[in-house]
Design a protein around this motif. Structure first.
Motif, short mmCIF file in Angstrom:
data_model
loop_
_atom_site.label_atom_id
_atom_site.label_comp_id
_atom_site.label_asym_id
_atom_site.label_seq_id
_atom_site.Cartn_x
_atom_site.Cartn_y
_atom_site.Cartn_z
N GLU A 369 0.56 -1.21 0.12
CA GLU A 369 -0.25 0.46 -0.04
C GLU A 369 1.06 1.41 -0.25
O GLU A 369 0.55 1.68 -1.09
CB GLU A 369 -0.59 0.22 1.12
N LEU A 370 1.72 1.18 0.65
CA LEU A 370 2.83 2.61 0.96
C LEU A 370 3.21 2.29 -0.35
O LEU A 370 4.16 3.64 -1.26
CB LEU A 370 3.93 3.18 2.42
N GLU A 371 3.70 1.15 -0.95
CA GLU A 371 4.56 1.28 -2.64
C GLU A 371 4.34 2.30 -3.31
O GLU A 371 4.76 2.70 -3.28
CB GLU A 371 5.08 -0.08 -2.53
N GLN A 372 2.81 1.88 -3.31
CA GLN A 372 1.56 2.42 -4.62
C GLN A 372 1.70 3.67 -3.93
O GLN A 372 2.17 4.97 -4.58
CB GLN A 372 0.15 1.20 -4.22
N LEU A 373 1.22 4.24 -3.14
CA LEU A 373 1.22 5.52 -2.07
C LEU A 373 2.28 6.12 -3.26
O LEU A 373 2.23 7.21 -3.77
CB LEU A 373 1.02 6.12 -1.34
N LEU A 374 3.45 6.25 -3.34
CA LEU A 374 4.95 6.35 -2.93
C LEU A 374 5.18 6.53 -4.51
O LEU A 374 5.52 7.52 -5.01
CB LEU A 374 5.90 5.73 -2.29
N ALA A 375 4.55 5.77 -4.76
CA ALA A 375 4.73 5.39 -6.44
C ALA A 375 3.69 6.46 -8.19
O ALA A 375 3.81 7.27 -8.35
CB ALA A 375 4.36 3.92 -7.20
N ASN A 377 1.23 8.92 -6.14
CA ASN A 377 0.85 10.38 -4.50
C ASN A 377 2.02 11.25 -4.57
O ASN A 377 2.75 10.84 -4.13
CB ASN A 377 -0.42 10.04 -3.77
N ASP A 378 1.23 12.63 -4.74
CA ASP A 378 2.40 13.52 -3.70
C ASP A 378 2.27 13.92 -2.50
O ASP A 378 1.27 14.56 -2.48
CB ASP A 378 2.53 14.35 -4.34
N ASP A 379 2.80 13.47 -1.36
CA ASP A 379 1.95 13.77 0.05
C ASP A 379 3.43 13.72 0.90
O ASP A 379 3.25 12.74 1.48
CB ASP A 379 0.95 12.10 0.46
N HIS A 380 4.15 14.70 1.29
CA HIS A 380 5.59 13.78 1.99
C HIS A 380 5.14 13.85 2.78
O HIS A 380 5.31 13.20 4.03
CB HIS A 380 6.19 15.56 1.47
N SER A 381 4.49 14.97 4.04
CA SER A 381 3.94 14.12 5.09
C SER A 381 3.49 12.49 5.76
O SER A 381 3.96 11.86 6.45
CB SER A 381 3.00 15.62 5.90
N LEU A 382 1.94 12.68 4.88
CA LEU A 382 1.43 11.41 5.00
C LEU A 382 2.99 10.06 4.81
O LEU A 382 3.17 9.01 5.86
CB LEU A 382 0.19 11.32 4.14
N HIS A 383 3.22 9.65 3.39
CA HIS A 383 4.36 9.16 2.89
C HIS A 383 5.18 9.04 4.60
O HIS A 383 5.71 7.58 4.52
CB HIS A 383 5.04 9.75 1.99
N MET A 406 14.10 3.66 -1.11
CA MET A 406 14.65 3.33 -2.46
C MET A 406 13.14 4.31 -2.85
O MET A 406 13.39 5.42 -3.96
CB MET A 406 15.37 2.78 -3.15
N LEU A 407 11.42 3.83 -3.13
CA LEU A 407 11.08 4.68 -3.66
C LEU A 407 11.23 6.04 -2.98
O LEU A 407 10.73 6.83 -3.78
CB LEU A 407 9.88 3.66 -3.17
N TYR A 408 10.99 6.63 -1.79
CA TYR A 408 11.17 7.23 -1.20
C TYR A 408 11.42 8.58 -2.03
O TYR A 408 11.68 9.64 -2.28
CB TYR A 408 10.71 7.18 0.47
N ALA A 409 12.92 7.45 -2.09
CA ALA A 409 14.27 9.36 -2.64
C ALA A 409 13.75 8.67 -3.81
O ALA A 409 14.46 10.17 -4.31
CB ALA A 409 15.76 7.88 -2.42
N TYR A 412 11.18 12.21 -3.31
CA TYR A 412 11.43 12.80 -3.02
C TYR A 412 13.22 13.79 -2.74
O TYR A 412 13.69 13.86 -2.10
CB TYR A 412 10.62 13.19 -1.97
N GLU A 413 13.61 12.69 -3.70
CA GLU A 413 14.98 13.27 -3.88
C GLU A 413 15.43 14.79 -3.97
O GLU A 413 16.83 14.62 -3.50
CB GLU A 413 15.57 12.83 -5.11
N GLN A 414 14.97 15.92 -4.25
CA GLN A 414 15.42 17.08 -3.99
C GLN A 414 14.90 17.73 -2.73
O GLN A 414 15.46 18.68 -2.37
CB GLN A 414 14.78 17.95 -5.57
N HIS A 415 13.86 17.33 -1.85
CA HIS A 415 13.23 18.44 -0.43
C HIS A 415 12.94 16.81 0.20
O HIS A 415 12.45 17.18 0.72
CB HIS A 415 12.22 19.12 -1.09
N GLY A 416 13.26 15.83 0.00
CA GLY A 416 13.08 15.00 0.91
C GLY A 416 14.10 15.20 1.72
O GLY A 416 14.53 16.01 2.21
N ASN A 417 13.81 13.81 3.41
CA ASN A 417 14.63 14.12 4.36
C ASN A 417 15.25 12.00 4.21
O ASN A 417 15.22 11.55 5.06
CB ASN A 417 14.31 13.47 5.52
N LEU A 418 16.04 12.30 2.97
CA LEU A 418 17.03 11.15 2.91
C LEU A 418 17.56 10.39 4.01
O LEU A 418 17.74 9.07 3.85
CB LEU A 418 17.29 11.00 1.39
#
Length: 569
Positions: A369-375, A377-383, A406-409, A412-418
């Motif tokens: 479910e999280l894989e699909q959301l990361l692929a 939808n765009d919702d950084h806080s929820l993800h 990896m899916l998160y990276a 959100y490569e440019q503005h995430g919290n990797l």
């Protein structure tokens, strides 16, 4: 013998194309009587994808072996040789002719043969043992009717911007594409490639130059040139998301969870599996149930296997009611079909049982479910909150945690919290070398590496589709939640079918045309996936005006994809 005239493109199955070549070799009248079939490692796999060895042996083939095997002379047999036209095989043939083990040799090469190779063979054939030489273009593995693979490992390295192309792998990539065109007896009317991909451009250029230089590609029908397909060369790096996702349709799920190689699944490590089911064949040509359900989702598959089992139980009950000679005769008449049905039921029950067990141990539903959301939808806080939850859960396997990060990276490569998530992976027990693969993935297919075709990877194309589906179907159904993702290929082929393909994203070799083609051959440098194969099969099932073929250097699951990423970047 002359090849038959080409059928209309789109009516020819890739499986039939290869099978017709194998048929022509083993039934060739000039090799009448008992014969040996000599293959190399590649053609062995090519033949094995469309025929079982027992089917080949039925054609008066006494022996199937590798070219160059050493054994005593068998001069009562003729040799049919089906191999790639490589320098190594030419050398093996030269040695074979110097010390012949068979009465005569009939040579069938799986691709275009260089003139100097033929000269070498002519000089080596002092005993006049070569009776015929043909080019039969079976230099690829036909996986489905509309799906092919070159079974070429480590091909992601071809997309490296900082290294010279590996000439052997690049040459094999181009020759494989040419073989598909020749087996379908067609010349592309247009060649396009993924903009921003050096290797896609080079493959397109090499293929275009070879076609122009060799009149073997001059296919005509009734004296007229036939309009050819669009050949579209893509690069895996433009969609690194699809090969990272869990799969929920039969063929794709088998490959992701158990591994599907050369139409075979190994179940040696599965608990309680009978010895005869520790390696099973899953080929659409030999298994009607698999052919019908290879694109069925997990829920529909479970119901179909249940129906298969009930049908078998009804047949078995019928076989138990034997009270006369006539009943016995009827039983004997239907026994072969009953035995085959028994094997089919047992095989698919075993596969479904093992898939279900692995789903639980790998926590596929919990992670998917999280894989699909990361692929999708765009919702950084929820993800981020959901991802922290998965990384802190001791029940989630380490490999699944790594894939989620990896899916998160990628998203959100440019503005995430990797950095924070890498630290959590370390806390979860992953080694530095495992965590380093995240950076390898971004080096391979991060936002700076992807080209213009990837503009839609996280773009608006999927949002409208998802909103529509959500309204129509609702997302209460688990299957819909787990299968929201659409590969980038789907939107690319959508543009092709509407005549809206953009020159900037997909430049043309030579003159460009926006006309809708009657057929499209897509080749993915770096490897295709079964999820993308399902896209192509669904489009073909609609029986529209355009027919699609898909191929790649290999067919990836997440393990093979990440193994290559780690090795090459």
């Amino acid at each position: 013998p002359p090849l038959p005239p080409p059928p209309p493109l789109g009516t020819m199955s890739l499986v039939e194309a290869i099978a017709s070549y194998v048929d022509r070799i083993v039934t060739d009248e000039r090799i009448g009587g008992m014969k040996a079939l000599l293959l190399d490692d590649v053609t062995k796999s090519v033949c094995g994808m469309v025929y079982s060895q027992s089917q080949i042996l039925e054609q008066q083939v006494y022996l199937v072996e590798s070219l160059g095997n050493s054994h005593e002379s068998m001069n009562h047999l003729k040799a049919a040789v089906f191999v790639q036209p490589t320098a190594a095989n030419i050398e093996k043939l030269r040695r074979e002719l110097a010390e012949p083990k068979f009465a005569e040799y009939h040579l069938f090469f799986s691709n275009i043969v260089k003139g100097d190779f033929l000269q070498t063979l002519a000089e080596a054939d002092e005993g006049d043992l070569i009776r015929q030489v043909h080019e039969y273009y079976g230099d690829f593995e036909a996986v489905n009717e509309d799906l092919f693979s070159l079974n070429l490992a480590d091909s992601l390295v071809l997309s490296r911007p900082d290294s010279a192309l590996r000439p052997d792998m690049f040459s094999r990539t181009c020759s494989g594409v040419l073989s598909v065109l020749l087996s379908l007896k067609t010349t592309p009317s247009q060649i396009r490639y993924a903009g921003g991909s050096g290797v896609a451009r080079q493959v397109a250029n090499e293929v275009a130059q070879t076609i122009q230089a060799d009149d073997v590609f001059d296919f005509r029908s009734m004296g007229r040139r036939v309009e050819g397909p669009l050949l579209l060369i893509l690069d895996r790096k433009d969609d690194p998301v699809t090969p990272l996702l869990s799969q929920w349709t039969y063929q794709a799920m088998i490959h992701e969870v158990l591994g599907l190689h050369h139409n075979r699944v190994l179940l040696k490590d599965a608990p309680g599996v009978k010895q005869e089911l520790q390696e099973v064949v899953l080929a659409a040509t030999q298994d009607a149930f698999f052919r019908e359900h290879r694109y069925s989702n997990y829920g529909d598959l479970a119901m179909a296997v249940k129906g298969l089992l009930e049908e078998y139980q009804a047949q078995r009950k019928l076989n138990e009611d034997i009270s006369s000679i006539e009943d016995m005769q009827r039983f004997l008449d239907r026994y072969p079909a009953f035995k085959a049905q028994s094997h089919t039921v047992e095989k698919h029950m075993t596969l479904l049982t093992e898939l279900t067990r692995k789903m639980e141990t790998l926590k596929l539903i919990e992670c998917s479910e999280l894989e699909q959301l990361l692929a999708c939808n765009d919702d950084h806080s929820l993800h981020s909150n959901m991802l922290y939850g998965k990384l802190d859960d001791p029940m989630i396997p380490k490999g699944q945690k790594l894939r989620l990060v990896m899916l998160y990276a990628l998203r959100y490569e440019q503005h995430g919290n990797l950095a924070s998530f890498k630290s959590r992976l370390q806390d979860a027990g992953l080694g530095a070398d495992q965590i380093a693969v995240i950076d390898s993935l971004l080096n391979y297919a991060g936002v700076q590496r992807r080209g213009p075709p990837s503009a839609d990877l996280y773009g608006p194309r999927s949002m409208l589709g998802r909103m529509t589906r959500s309204l129509v179907q609702g997302l209460a159904d688990v299957e819909n939640v787990l299968t929201q993702h659409e590969p980038l290929l789907q939107s690319i082929l959508g543009d092709v079918s509407k005549g809206k393909i953009k020159d900037q994203a997909f430049p043309a070799m030579g003159q460009s045309s926006s006309a809708r083609p009657s057929s499209v051959i897509v080749y993915m440098v770096g490897g295709a996936t079964y999820e993308e194969a399902k896209v192509v099969a669904s489009l073909n099932k609609e029986k529209g005006s355009t027919y699609y073929y898909l191929g790649g250097t290999t067919i990836h699951n997440s393990k093979t994809f990440l193994k290559e990423v780690a090795a090459s970047y």
